[in-house]
Design a protein around this motif. Structure first.
Motif, short mmCIF file in Angstrom:
data_model
loop_
_atom_site.label_atom_id
_atom_site.label_comp_id
_atom_site.label_asym_id
_atom_site.label_seq_id
_atom_site.Cartn_x
_atom_site.Cartn_y
_atom_site.Cartn_z
N LYS A 199 -13.56 21.21 3.17
CA LYS A 199 -12.49 20.69 4.01
C LYS A 199 -12.80 19.30 4.53
O LYS A 199 -11.92 18.47 4.66
N SER A 200 -14.04 19.02 4.87
CA SER A 200 -14.37 17.76 5.52
C SER A 200 -14.34 16.58 4.57
O SER A 200 -14.45 15.44 4.99
N GLU A 201 -14.16 16.83 3.25
CA GLU A 201 -14.23 15.75 2.28
C GLU A 201 -12.87 15.19 1.91
O GLU A 201 -12.79 14.14 1.29
N LEU A 202 -11.79 15.89 2.26
CA LEU A 202 -10.46 15.45 1.85
C LEU A 202 -9.53 15.28 3.05
O LEU A 202 -9.65 16.00 4.04
N ARG A 203 -8.61 14.35 2.92
CA ARG A 203 -7.58 14.16 3.93
C ARG A 203 -6.40 13.46 3.28
O ARG A 203 -6.49 12.95 2.17
N GLU A 204 -5.27 13.41 3.98
CA GLU A 204 -4.09 12.76 3.42
C GLU A 204 -4.28 11.25 3.43
O GLU A 204 -4.80 10.67 4.38
N GLU A 205 -3.80 10.61 2.36
CA GLU A 205 -4.06 9.19 2.15
C GLU A 205 -3.47 8.32 3.26
O GLU A 205 -4.05 7.30 3.63
N TRP A 206 -2.29 8.69 3.79
CA TRP A 206 -1.67 7.86 4.81
C TRP A 206 -2.54 7.74 6.05
O TRP A 206 -2.49 6.72 6.77
N GLN A 207 -3.37 8.76 6.34
CA GLN A 207 -4.23 8.70 7.52
C GLN A 207 -5.25 7.57 7.40
O GLN A 207 -5.52 6.86 8.38
N GLN A 208 -5.78 7.39 6.20
CA GLN A 208 -6.75 6.31 6.00
C GLN A 208 -6.07 4.95 6.03
O GLN A 208 -6.67 3.95 6.45
N VAL A 209 -4.81 4.89 5.62
CA VAL A 209 -4.06 3.64 5.74
C VAL A 209 -3.92 3.26 7.21
O VAL A 209 -4.14 2.10 7.60
N VAL A 210 -3.57 4.23 8.05
CA VAL A 210 -3.42 3.98 9.48
C VAL A 210 -4.75 3.53 10.09
O VAL A 210 -4.80 2.62 10.92
N GLU A 211 -5.84 4.16 9.67
CA GLU A 211 -7.16 3.83 10.22
C GLU A 211 -7.64 2.45 9.78
O GLU A 211 -8.50 1.86 10.43
N SER A 212 -7.07 1.94 8.68
CA SER A 212 -7.49 0.62 8.20
C SER A 212 -6.79 -0.52 8.94
O SER A 212 -7.18 -1.68 8.81
N LEU A 213 -5.75 -0.21 9.71
CA LEU A 213 -5.01 -1.25 10.41
C LEU A 213 -5.81 -1.77 11.60
O LEU A 213 -6.54 -1.02 12.25
N ASP A 214 -5.64 -3.04 11.89
CA ASP A 214 -6.44 -3.73 12.90
C ASP A 214 -5.53 -4.23 14.02
O ASP A 214 -4.61 -5.03 13.77
N MET A 253 0.86 -1.19 0.00
CA MET A 253 0.00 0.00 0.00
C MET A 253 0.89 1.24 0.00
O MET A 253 1.97 1.23 0.59
N ASP A 254 0.42 2.28 -0.68
CA ASP A 254 1.19 3.53 -0.75
C ASP A 254 0.96 4.37 0.50
O ASP A 254 -0.16 4.47 1.00
N TRP A 255 2.03 4.98 0.96
CA TRP A 255 1.98 5.93 2.08
C TRP A 255 2.17 7.31 1.48
O TRP A 255 3.29 7.79 1.33
N ASN A 256 1.07 7.95 1.12
CA ASN A 256 1.12 9.21 0.38
C ASN A 256 0.56 10.37 1.19
O ASN A 256 -0.25 10.19 2.10
N LYS A 257 1.00 11.57 0.81
CA LYS A 257 0.44 12.79 1.40
C LYS A 257 -0.68 13.37 0.55
O LYS A 257 -1.31 14.36 0.96
N LYS A 258 -0.94 12.80 -0.61
CA LYS A 258 -1.94 13.37 -1.50
C LYS A 258 -3.32 13.30 -0.85
O LYS A 258 -3.62 12.42 -0.04
N LEU A 259 -4.16 14.26 -1.18
CA LEU A 259 -5.49 14.35 -0.59
C LEU A 259 -6.45 13.39 -1.29
O LEU A 259 -6.49 13.33 -2.53
N VAL A 260 -7.20 12.67 -0.51
CA VAL A 260 -8.19 11.72 -1.03
C VAL A 260 -9.50 11.93 -0.28
O VAL A 260 -9.52 12.47 0.83
N PRO A 261 -10.63 11.50 -0.87
CA PRO A 261 -11.92 11.63 -0.17
C PRO A 261 -11.92 10.84 1.13
O PRO A 261 -11.38 9.73 1.21
N THR A 262 -12.53 11.41 2.14
CA THR A 262 -12.63 10.76 3.44
C THR A 262 -13.62 9.60 3.37
O THR A 262 -14.68 9.72 2.78
N VAL A 263 -13.24 8.48 3.97
CA VAL A 263 -14.14 7.33 4.06
C VAL A 263 -14.32 6.99 5.53
O VAL A 263 -13.48 7.31 6.36
N PRO A 264 -15.45 6.36 5.90
CA PRO A 264 -15.69 6.02 7.30
C PRO A 264 -14.65 5.01 7.80
O PRO A 264 -14.03 4.28 7.03
N LEU A 265 -14.50 4.96 9.11
CA LEU A 265 -13.63 3.96 9.71
C LEU A 265 -14.16 2.57 9.41
O LEU A 265 -15.38 2.37 9.32
#
Length: 555
Positions: free
Chosen positions: A355-370, A313-325
């Motif tokens: 603002k509430s629709e975008l965030r950095e991609e690495w944050q969602q990667v971290v949130e997907s970890l179990d 998985m890529d660890w990027n700073k690019k902005l992507v749409p926010t998805v639920p946890l």
């Protein structure tokens, strides 16, 4: 007597010299308008050389001005004379621009082979007068002159006084400077502490631990063991000679495997590689944006381990749409924490869009970890030793459909037969997943910190961390973190060994790494650049060895 480092009354050297002041000297030679002048130190001469190259590369001078300049050594001498407060000392001790220029190049190359604290100390070291060193071997005849590249310019070994050359005895004089004895002692201690143990960089084609899948043919008077050893020693050579093939997925021309396609084996090479090995965990490779997957050694897992083991998985700073946890993390995140995290994300990603629709991609990667499945391989204050981690006791798994959504949490699946029919078996794993950070050490430290901080911000449970110890890496890239700082595939392979895998499995996982090592050492044999990790004291013009070895002769 030792040289003094005390320069309390002198102005501090700037990080970079002002282009305007450099241009002023180059255009009219006047230095009366300079704001500061400095003692004649190693830092002054090397920084001025860098400033000269920078001005020329930026094309700040007009064409006719560049043509009017003298050779680089004379131009550099002019700059040094203008900026130093020790002009008379410079003219008396360094009257020849060519000799001074070659010594400046030597200082710049030698600096590369020092730690940051020693580099700062070298910067303050007085240049002093020239030191003449007798060297055996006539230049260009009995001595190899390894070219040196600095700022995109190649230099030959030129810091030698050819007037002192004796063609009969093969002896000539090399010019250097009088380095402070205490400084050289610290340099020697640093190199001894970072030098890998003997034998670390032996060519694996001569002592390959990887067992060839091709059995040796029995020959009369040759034992089967000797035949296998000969076959194994030739195995790396055989892999190196394999031709490139077309990847059926990306259509790129690749040798042995396709790194871009997560380690997909090439059709013909598949027959020559060792059988895929089983390891007791899956591998998730988080690839930092400064790295590329096809160059990462971590992708070797995809080529050498069982299919379905590896995911990148890529660890990027690019902005992507926010998805639920994911559902398995939603129950841990409180409403207050989620709102505060969203505010932080909004403030960090100030864009014209909502603002509430975008965030950095690495944050969602971290949130997907179990936390019930993922364990991060990186040293930290909470990390367990990999040998002590309960690899056979993974508490929970999550069934994931093709779209990546969590369907629910189940108890550990004890056998493949209990998998639901509507779930892909490759996506259901009753074992831990090793999260590996594919980055250099500085970026890796930051990634590990971000994982811990971002999960804490959301109120998510912390992840397990494991670390390795008592290992010596064979990676040819220099690391200041000690001998345990290894390449990505070495770290994964040693973790597999700590989790209970046999030495044969660990060796098989290092097959492609050893092939790369063989290629690096082969380039060195053919006169290529020597990696710093192979010779930490430097090679050629950048070597400190001749100076530190003669410490007993210094007064």
């Amino acid at each position: 007597s030792s040289l003094s480092y005390s320069m309390m009354s002198a102005p501090e050297l700037p990080e970079h010299f002002d282009d305007v002041e450099v241009l002023l000297i180059l255009r009219n030679g006047s230095y009366t308008q300079l704001r500061h002048q400095y003692p004649l130190t190693c830092g002054l001469v090397s920084k001025l050389r860098t400033a000269l190259i920078r001005v020329l590369k930026r094309s700040l001078l007009k064409g006719h001005e560049v043509k009017a300049l003298s050779t680089e050594d004379v131009t550099l001498y002019t700059l040094i004379e203008a900026f130093t407060s020790e002009k008379e000392f410079l003219r008396t001790n360094w009257p020849e621009p060519m000799i001074l220029h070659s010594v400046v190049v030597e200082i710049s190359v030698k600096s590369i082979n020092l730690s940051p604290p020693l580099q700062r100390e070298l910067c303050l070291h007085p240049l002093g007068g020239p030191k003449y060193i007798k060297v055996q071997g006539v230049p260009g005849v009995g001595m190899k002159t390894t070219p040196v590249e600095l700022n995109g310019i190649k230099y030959a070994l030129a810091n030698m006084d050819l007037r002192g050359c004796n063609t009969e005895t093969g002896e000539f004089t090399r010019v250097s400077i009088h380095f402070n004895k205490d400084f050289l002692l610290r340099v020697k201690d640093y190199h001894e502490a970072t030098q890998r143990p003997p034998g670390t960089f032996e060519d694996p084609s001569k002592t390959s631990p990887v067992k060839s899948p091709i059995k040796a043919v029995a020959v009369e008077d040759v034992s089967q063991t000797d035949g296998d050893e000969a076959c194994n020693s030739n195995y790396i050579h055989m892999l190196a000679a394999l031709p490139k093939e077309t990847c059926v997925q990306c259509k790129g021309h690749r040798q042995i495997y396709c790194g871009t396609c997560s380690g997909r084996r090439m059709p013909d090479a598949d027959q020559q590689l060792p059988p895929r090995v089983h390891i007791p965990f899956d591998v998730l490779l988080l690839v930092h944006w400064a790295e590329t997957l096809h160059k990462c050694t971590g992708v070797h897992v995809g080529a050498l381990c069982e299919e379905g083991t590896f995911l990148a998985m890529d660890w990027n700073k690019k902005l992507v749409p926010t998805v639920p946890l994911p559902l398995y993390n939603q129950k841990y995140a409180s409403k207050d924490n989620s709102q505060s995290a969203e505010k932080v994300s909004n403030s960090e990603n100030s864009q014209n869009t909502t603002k509430s629709e975008l965030r950095e991609e690495w944050q969602q990667v971290v949130e997907s970890l179990d936390h019930t499945r993922d364990v991060v391989l990186f040293p930290c204050d909470t990390a367990q030793q990999a040998e002590a981690f309960p690899w056979s006791e993974c508490p929970h798994i999550h069934h994931i459909d093709i779209a990546g959504e969590t369907e629910g949490e189940e108890e550990v699946v004890k056998s493949q037969e209990t998998h639901p029919k509507d779930v892909e078996p490759a996506r259901v794993s009753p074992r831990w997943r090793l999260v590996v950070l594919e980055a250099n050490w500085n970026y890796g430290k930051h990634m590990a910190l971000q994982i811990r901080q971002h999960r804490a911000l959301l109120g998510l449970p912390p992840l397990h961390f494991v670390q390795l110890s008592n290992i010596t890496g064979q990676y040819w890239k220099f690391q200041t973190e000690g001998h345990a700082a290894v390449s990505t595939i070495e770290a994964i392979a040693h973790t597999a060994g700590a989790a209970g895998c046999s030495s044969d499995t660990v060796d098989a996982m290092l097959t492609l790494f050893l092939l790369q090592k063989h290629r690096v050492l082969k380039r060195i044999e053919m006169g290529g650049k020597v990696p710093r990790a192979v010779e930490v004291s430097g090679a050629g013009l950048g070597s400190w060895k001749d100076l530190t070895d003669s410490l007993t002769e210094l007064e």
